[in-house]
Write an enzyme that holds these catalytic residues in place. Structure first.
Site, PDB file in Angstrom:
ATOM      1  N   LYS A  49      71.968  43.152  42.816  1.00 14.37           N
ATOM      2  CA  LYS A  49      72.964  44.233  42.693  1.00 14.37           C
ATOM      3  C   LYS A  49      73.307  44.483  41.225  1.00 14.37           C
ATOM      4  CE  LYS A  49      74.836  43.318  47.191  1.00 14.37           C
ATOM      5  NZ  LYS A  49      75.779  42.490  47.915  1.00 14.37           N
ATOM      6  N   LEU A  80      72.790  34.109  50.201  1.00 12.26           N
ATOM      7  CA  LEU A  80      72.725  35.576  50.227  1.00 12.26           C
ATOM      8  C   LEU A  80      74.150  36.093  50.369  1.00 12.26           C
ATOM      9  CD1 LEU A  80      69.725  36.158  52.691  1.00 12.26           C
ATOM     10  CD2 LEU A  80      69.715  36.441  50.208  1.00 12.26           C
ATOM     11  N   ASP A  81      74.386  37.316  49.877  1.00 10.11           N
ATOM     12  CA  ASP A  81      75.719  37.918  49.994  1.00 10.11           C
ATOM     13  C   ASP A  81      76.045  38.223  51.460  1.00 10.11           C
ATOM     14  OD1 ASP A  81      75.902  37.831  47.262  1.00 10.11           O
ATOM     15  OD2 ASP A  81      75.265  39.911  46.977  1.00 10.11           O
ATOM     16  N   PHE A  82      77.312  38.474  51.695  1.00  9.67           N
ATOM     17  CA  PHE A  82      77.861  38.715  53.034  1.00  9.67           C
ATOM     18  C   PHE A  82      77.018  39.710  53.852  1.00  9.67           C
ATOM     19  CE2 PHE A  82      81.306  40.703  55.680  1.00  9.67           C
ATOM     20  CZ  PHE A  82      81.665  39.567  56.386  1.00  9.67           C
TER      21      PHE A  82
END
Ligand code: URA
Length: 230
Positions: free
Chosen positions: A187, A101-103
């Site tokens: 996104k 998962l992204d930050f």
């Protein structure tokens, strides 16, 4: 690895002896007699010939973590805390993340040392839905669901995303279900409409749901039943 290859890699058996051992039903993998030379031996499998243990099998480990924002989905990072920093277990170095998962993305993260299991979970071919709750900057209009269901062309990878299901929950919130995990996929899908994702939270991966009892940053081992579901 196939059981016949596992056995013939040992200095003590040649291929003919291995065939014989299997035919004579003298080989057991995890307590079950195997005679099929294709039967699979994993690093976690206990392998016995007669009553001798040839491989004890290391324990397979599976955890569910509620990823908080502001941490990196990596085992090591020079600057930021990683999800592995949140796991307090011995032998952390053989653990890996099944589906990054992204930050700032939050939610369900599965961590294991079993590569076969994590591949089943993440490979697009197995088509296990990954379900995200999304909040956006602009309104989400009805055409999003149609476009996502058709698939979007990603020029960088030169591929079209697999059909995804969007359920609009509010003017700027939705639940999106995708079967792949391309780089920044959610996104980029909303980016197609110039709509910035402000909040992204993974609720589910296939049959595994984030446990509400886990607060951000907490984790627990998976139950045997949860492990078997994948
Ligand atoms: N898609 C994204 O864009 N980011 C994530 O963290 C997960 C899916």
């Amino acid at each position: 690895m196939r059981v016949d290859r596992f056995l013939s890699n040992l200095p003590r058996f040649n291929r003919k002896q291995v065939r014989l051992l299997l035919v004579e039903k003298r080989v057991r993998v995890d307590g079950t007699i195997v005679s099929d030379p294709h039967a699979e031996v994993l690093e976690f499998s206990r392998v016995e010939v007669d009553d001798e243990v040839l491989q004890v099998g290391k324990p397979a480990r599976y955890f569910m973590l509620h990823k908080p924002p502001g941490c990196v989905s990596a085992t090591r990072d020079p600057q930021h805390p990683t999800v592995l920093d949140l796991i307090h277990e011995a032998d952390k170095n053989d653990l890996h993340i099944a589906g990054r998962l992204d930050f700032n993305t939050t939610g369900l993260m599965l961590i294991t040392n079993d590569g076969t299991w994590s591949r089943r979970l993440t490979q697009p071919q197995t088509k296990l839905p990954k379900v995200y709750y999304v909040e956006t900057e602009q309104e989400i209009t009805a055409d999003y669901a149609i476009t996502f269901a058709k698939g979007l062309y990603f020029a960088f990878e030169d591929l079209t995303t697999q059909p995804a299901e969007l359920v609009v929950l509010g003017a700027k919130s939705a639940r999106l279900s995708i079967v792949e995990g391309r780089y920044h996929q959610v996104k980029r899908m909303f980016g197609h409409f110039d709509n910035k994702v402000l909040r992204l939270h993974r609720e589910r991966m296939g049959p595994l749901l984030l446990d509400d009892a886990l607060k951000p940053g907490e984790y627990r081992p998976l139950s045997d039943e949860e492990i078997r579901l994948i």
